[in-house]
Design an enzyme around this catalytic site. Structure first.
Site, PDB file in Angstrom:
ATOM      1  N   GLU A 180       5.584 -18.240  19.867  1.00  0.00           N
ATOM      2  CA  GLU A 180       5.677 -17.952  21.301  1.00  0.00           C
ATOM      3  C   GLU A 180       6.318 -19.099  22.068  1.00  0.00           C
ATOM      4  O   GLU A 180       7.062 -18.872  23.013  1.00  0.00           O
ATOM      5  CB  GLU A 180       4.297 -17.605  21.871  1.00  0.00           C
ATOM      6  CG  GLU A 180       3.732 -16.285  21.355  1.00  0.00           C
ATOM      7  CD  GLU A 180       4.653 -15.089  21.533  1.00  0.00           C
ATOM      8  OE1 GLU A 180       5.486 -15.088  22.461  1.00  0.00           O
ATOM      9  OE2 GLU A 180       4.567 -14.144  20.723  1.00  0.00           O
TER      10      GLU A 180
ATOM     11  N   TYR B  81       0.775 -16.891  29.693  1.00  0.00           N
ATOM     12  CA  TYR B  81       1.357 -15.944  28.737  1.00  0.00           C
ATOM     13  C   TYR B  81       0.978 -16.331  27.298  1.00  0.00           C
ATOM     14  O   TYR B  81       0.457 -15.510  26.531  1.00  0.00           O
ATOM     15  CB  TYR B  81       2.888 -15.842  28.879  1.00  0.00           C
ATOM     16  CG  TYR B  81       3.459 -15.131  27.680  1.00  0.00           C
ATOM     17  CD1 TYR B  81       3.294 -13.746  27.552  1.00  0.00           C
ATOM     18  CD2 TYR B  81       4.040 -15.824  26.626  1.00  0.00           C
ATOM     19  CE1 TYR B  81       3.710 -13.086  26.405  1.00  0.00           C
ATOM     20  CE2 TYR B  81       4.459 -15.176  25.485  1.00  0.00           C
ATOM     21  CZ  TYR B  81       4.293 -13.804  25.385  1.00  0.00           C
ATOM     22  OH  TYR B  81       4.686 -13.155  24.253  1.00  0.00           O
TER      23      TYR B  81
ATOM     24  N   ASP C 149       4.673 -11.071  29.792  1.00  0.00           N
ATOM     25  CA  ASP C 149       5.932 -11.833  29.785  1.00  0.00           C
ATOM     26  C   ASP C 149       6.995 -10.996  30.506  1.00  0.00           C
ATOM     27  O   ASP C 149       6.665  -9.965  31.104  1.00  0.00           O
ATOM     28  CB  ASP C 149       6.342 -12.189  28.346  1.00  0.00           C
ATOM     29  CG  ASP C 149       6.912 -10.998  27.585  1.00  0.00           C
ATOM     30  OD1 ASP C 149       6.684  -9.840  28.020  1.00  0.00           O
ATOM     31  OD2 ASP C 149       7.584 -11.211  26.567  1.00  0.00           O
TER      32      ASP C 149
HETATM   33  N1  ADE Z   1       9.246 -12.167  22.900  1.00  0.00           N
HETATM   34  C1  ADE Z   1       8.300 -13.041  23.205  1.00  0.00           C
HETATM   35  N2  ADE Z   1       7.263 -12.951  22.358  1.00  0.00           N
HETATM   36  C2  ADE Z   1       7.589 -11.992  21.490  1.00  0.00           C
HETATM   37  C3  ADE Z   1       6.939 -11.421  20.374  1.00  0.00           C
HETATM   38  N3  ADE Z   1       5.752 -11.866  20.004  1.00  0.00           N
HETATM   39  N4  ADE Z   1       7.557 -10.449  19.730  1.00  0.00           N
HETATM   40  C4  ADE Z   1       8.756 -10.030  20.123  1.00  0.00           C
HETATM   41  N5  ADE Z   1       9.414 -10.510  21.157  1.00  0.00           N
HETATM   42  C5  ADE Z   1       8.847 -11.491  21.835  1.00  0.00           C
END
Ligand code: ADE
Length: 362
Positions: free
Chosen positions: A41, A124, A142
């Site tokens: 993340e 987040y 997000d």
């Molecule tokens: N964008 C941010 N976190 C994500 C995730 N865990 N899977 C796919 N896209 C993402």
């Protein structure tokens, strides 16, 4: 009409089934340790999934465990971070790993309060760790989720203001599938990444399209709303209702608006725009047009307290309109305005702004 709770349940069910069938087998979804979620993340805040995958693999290879990352030198971490930009995120990641090892025995904590203490872990990432890694019932929002929620519920609350963001987080919490928080939150993110695209969303493929209010209204491409960083400037519009008493009844002065702005071609009362400040005696006495107008009037009496005020928000302007009254006994010469009977006013197109002012005095 579905009740709110059955609407939420239907969305949860459809979204969950869709996620199970269609989600991408991304590497951080395979081995779900909280450390892997943290790493992925933080990387994905900096880059897109396709590019992020390479970074993720290199980090995992270099630092297979949180202890390895905690023991790494800052230089080693920054070297791997290279190209992602925003190097403080890389540094924070290493410092977070050190705290996880020293304070939590190498296991990421399971409460929002403890996670928030880790450098670089915002709302987040915190929600992502709690739900994806531990399957605990916490929402997370997000950019993808903001977009999905704003469309699903046709919300015009801006996604880039604290007040707007509170609305989306509260909604994400209410909509959360508490039996399957990980699947649900990842489903919202995946839906935003694969179907509910910023431009040209694939509404025909959407598992929750039947419940989508933006789609029903045909406004999905106009959402979400961002307030943006543009500064909203005040603009003071001071209108003067010049009432001319006479035998034929009361008359007033109007003029067609010059200049090519949004009110071009409409009629208005004599006007002083006092820039970004309210009307003052100085502005009044320095406005030549206004002095010439007053010179045409017999025994003018100016009332300094406005008859009405009205605030009107445009995209880049906050307009403050005031309507002042000037009474007079007649005209000594022809002013540069049309003289009309007061009851004739309704045959002229005025800006809504002036109509609102008039509504307030009627
Ligand atoms: N964008 C941010 N976190 C994500 C995730 N865990 N899977 C796919 N896209 C993402």
């Amino acid at each position: 009409m579905l009740s709110v709770s059955s609407l939420y349940r239907s969305i949860q069910t459809e979204l969950g089934a869709w996620y199970d069938a269609y989600h991408r087998p991304l590497p951080w979804r395979q081995a779900v340790s909280a450390y892997h979620v943290l790493l992925s993340e933080v990387i994905l805040q900096q880059t897109r999934v396709e590019q992020g995958m390479g970074y993720y693999h290199r980090f995992i290879e270099a630092f297979p465990s949180v202890e390895d990352l905690a023991q790494a030198s800052e230089d080693e971490v920054l070297l791997l971070w290279q190209g992602l930009g925003y190097y403080s995120r890389g540094r924070n990641l290493r410092r977070a790993a050190q705290i996880i090892v020293s304070d939590y025995g190498g296991e990421l904590p399971r409460t929002p309060e403890e996670l928030s203490r880790l450098p670089g872990v915002g709302p987040y990432t915190r929600g992502a760790i709690l739900s994806f890694a531990y399957d605990l019932p916490y929402p997370t929002v997000d950019g993808n989720v903001y977009r999905v929620l704003s469309r699903l519920f046709a919300l015009s609350d801006p996604i880039d203001t604290p007040a707007g963001q509170r609305v989306y987080w509260a909604l994400a919490e209410a909509l959360l599938d508490r039996q399957h928080p990980s699947r649900h939150n990842q489903g919202l993110i995946e839906l935003g990444a694969l179907v509910c695209l910023p431009r040209r969303p694939r509404c025909g493929e959407c598992p929750v399209g039947d419940y989508c209010e933006a789609r029903r209204q045909g406004v999905q491409e106009q959402l979400p709303i961002k307030q943006g960083r543009t500064r909203v400037l005040p603009r003071y519009m001071n209108y003067f209702l010049v009432r001319i008493e006479g035998e034929g009844g009361t008359r007033c002065l109007i003029r067609r608006r010059q200049g090519r702005d949004i009110w071009h071609g409409l009629y208005e009362y004599p006007l002083i725009e006092s820039g970004e400040e309210p009307l003052s005696v100085e502005v009044l006495s320095e406005t030549k047009d206004f002095a010439q107008l007053i010179a045409c009037l017999r025994s003018p009496r100016f009332h300094p307290v406005p008859l009405a005020t009205h605030a009107h928000r445009l995209s880049h302007r906050q307009i403050y309109a005031s309507l002042f009254l000037i009474e007079c006994a007649g005209l000594t010469s022809t002013p540069d305005y049309q003289v009309i009977a007061e009851e004739e006013q309704s045959s002229y197109a005025f800006p809504v702004l002036i109509q609102r002012l008039l509504d307030k005095i009627r």
